[in-house]
Design a protein around this motif. Structure first.
Motif, PDB file in Angstrom:
ATOM      1  N   GLY A  55       5.267 -51.531  34.732  1.00  0.00           N
ATOM      2  CA  GLY A  55       4.295 -51.799  35.780  1.00  0.00           C
ATOM      3  C   GLY A  55       4.536 -53.100  36.523  1.00  0.00           C
ATOM      4  O   GLY A  55       3.633 -53.611  37.173  1.00  0.00           O
ATOM      5  N   ASP A  56       5.742 -53.643  36.405  1.00  0.00           N
ATOM      6  CA  ASP A  56       6.071 -54.863  37.142  1.00  0.00           C
ATOM      7  C   ASP A  56       7.516 -54.788  37.624  1.00  0.00           C
ATOM      8  O   ASP A  56       8.091 -53.705  37.698  1.00  0.00           O
TER       9      ASP A  56
ATOM     10  N   PHE B 278       9.853 -54.965  43.963  1.00  0.00           N
ATOM     11  CA  PHE B 278       8.538 -54.768  43.370  1.00  0.00           C
ATOM     12  C   PHE B 278       7.449 -55.307  44.293  1.00  0.00           C
ATOM     13  O   PHE B 278       6.443 -54.629  44.542  1.00  0.00           O
TER      14      PHE B 278
ATOM     15  N   ASP C  16      10.605 -52.593  36.191  1.00  0.00           N
ATOM     16  CA  ASP C  16      10.833 -51.188  36.532  1.00  0.00           C
ATOM     17  C   ASP C  16      11.860 -51.046  37.651  1.00  0.00           C
ATOM     18  O   ASP C  16      12.499 -49.997  37.780  1.00  0.00           O
TER      19      ASP C  16
ATOM     20  N   SER D 295       7.109 -53.117  47.447  1.00  0.00           N
ATOM     21  CA  SER D 295       6.866 -51.690  47.253  1.00  0.00           C
ATOM     22  C   SER D 295       5.473 -51.234  47.671  1.00  0.00           C
ATOM     23  O   SER D 295       5.279 -50.060  47.966  1.00  0.00           O
TER      24      SER D 295
ATOM     25  N   THR E 139       9.976 -45.888  45.269  1.00  0.00           N
ATOM     26  CA  THR E 139       9.084 -46.366  44.208  1.00  0.00           C
ATOM     27  C   THR E 139       8.472 -45.205  43.443  1.00  0.00           C
ATOM     28  O   THR E 139       8.308 -45.270  42.223  1.00  0.00           O
TER      29      THR E 139
ATOM     30  N   LYS F 220       7.474 -45.697  35.696  1.00  0.00           N
ATOM     31  CA  LYS F 220       6.655 -46.905  35.533  1.00  0.00           C
ATOM     32  C   LYS F 220       6.482 -47.203  34.047  1.00  0.00           C
ATOM     33  O   LYS F 220       5.488 -46.834  33.440  1.00  0.00           O
ATOM     34  N   LYS F 221       7.450 -47.882  33.479  1.00  0.00           N
ATOM     35  CA  LYS F 221       7.392 -48.222  32.059  1.00  0.00           C
ATOM     36  C   LYS F 221       6.626 -49.530  31.838  1.00  0.00           C
ATOM     37  O   LYS F 221       5.839 -49.643  30.913  1.00  0.00           O
TER      38      LYS F 221
END
Length: 155
Positions: free
Chosen positions: A32-33, A77, A36, A80, A24, A29-30
């Motif tokens: 944030g969910d 996600f 990514d 993570s 991770t 982190k484009k």
């Protein structure tokens, strides 16, 4: 292949295996969910990364569908940053027993991923060798042309 995917593969090659939490940290982190994690989910579905939590489809006689990248991106996600349970978009994942955590699940480079990196290194060397050879031949031809021109003028 995207630079972030290649960096994940190289990190897995270097260390042998990584936890989901460590992977991770490598993912940009484009959004944030879960979006990514599409790159990492793609590596897993294409067989470049070995996910020990996914069933081995080769062991079964009956054909089973491959996991979808979208569902895996949701899963990765959610897991993570989770310890024992994670919920995302109406789906839940959990791990029981011992000191294991969801974010601590280990991933490794598969044979296919190792082969991909090996081929990429070979291609990079071949390109550099071809460029270097071309430059060297160009220099030799230019020097030969100058020497021939001087010889012809001197005769």
């Amino acid at each position: 292949m995207s630079p972030s995917a290649i960096s994940i593969l190289k990190a897995l090659e270097k260390s042998g295996d990584l936890s989901l939490e460590e992977i991770t940290a490598l993912i940009p982190k484009k959004y944030g969910d879960h979006r990514d994690f599409y790159v990492f989910a793609s590596l897993a579905t294409q067989g470049f990364v070995d996910d020990g939590m996914q069933p081995d489809l080769r062991d079964s006689d009956s054909p089973k569908p491959e996991p979808k990248e979208q569902l895996l991106s949701w899963k990765y996600f959610a897991m993570s940053s989770a310890e024992k349970t994670a919920t995302y978009r109406g789906r839940s994942w959990s791990i029981h027993g011992g000191n294991e955590t969801l974010k601590g699940q280990r991933f490794s480079l598969s044979g296919k991923g190792n082969l991909y990196l090996s081929e990429a290194k070979t291609k990079r060397f071949d390109r550099a060798f071809a460029i270097g050879s071309g430059i060297l031949i160009g220099i030799i031809v230019a020097l030969a042309a100058v020497l021939i021109e001087r010889y012809v003028k001197g005769v």
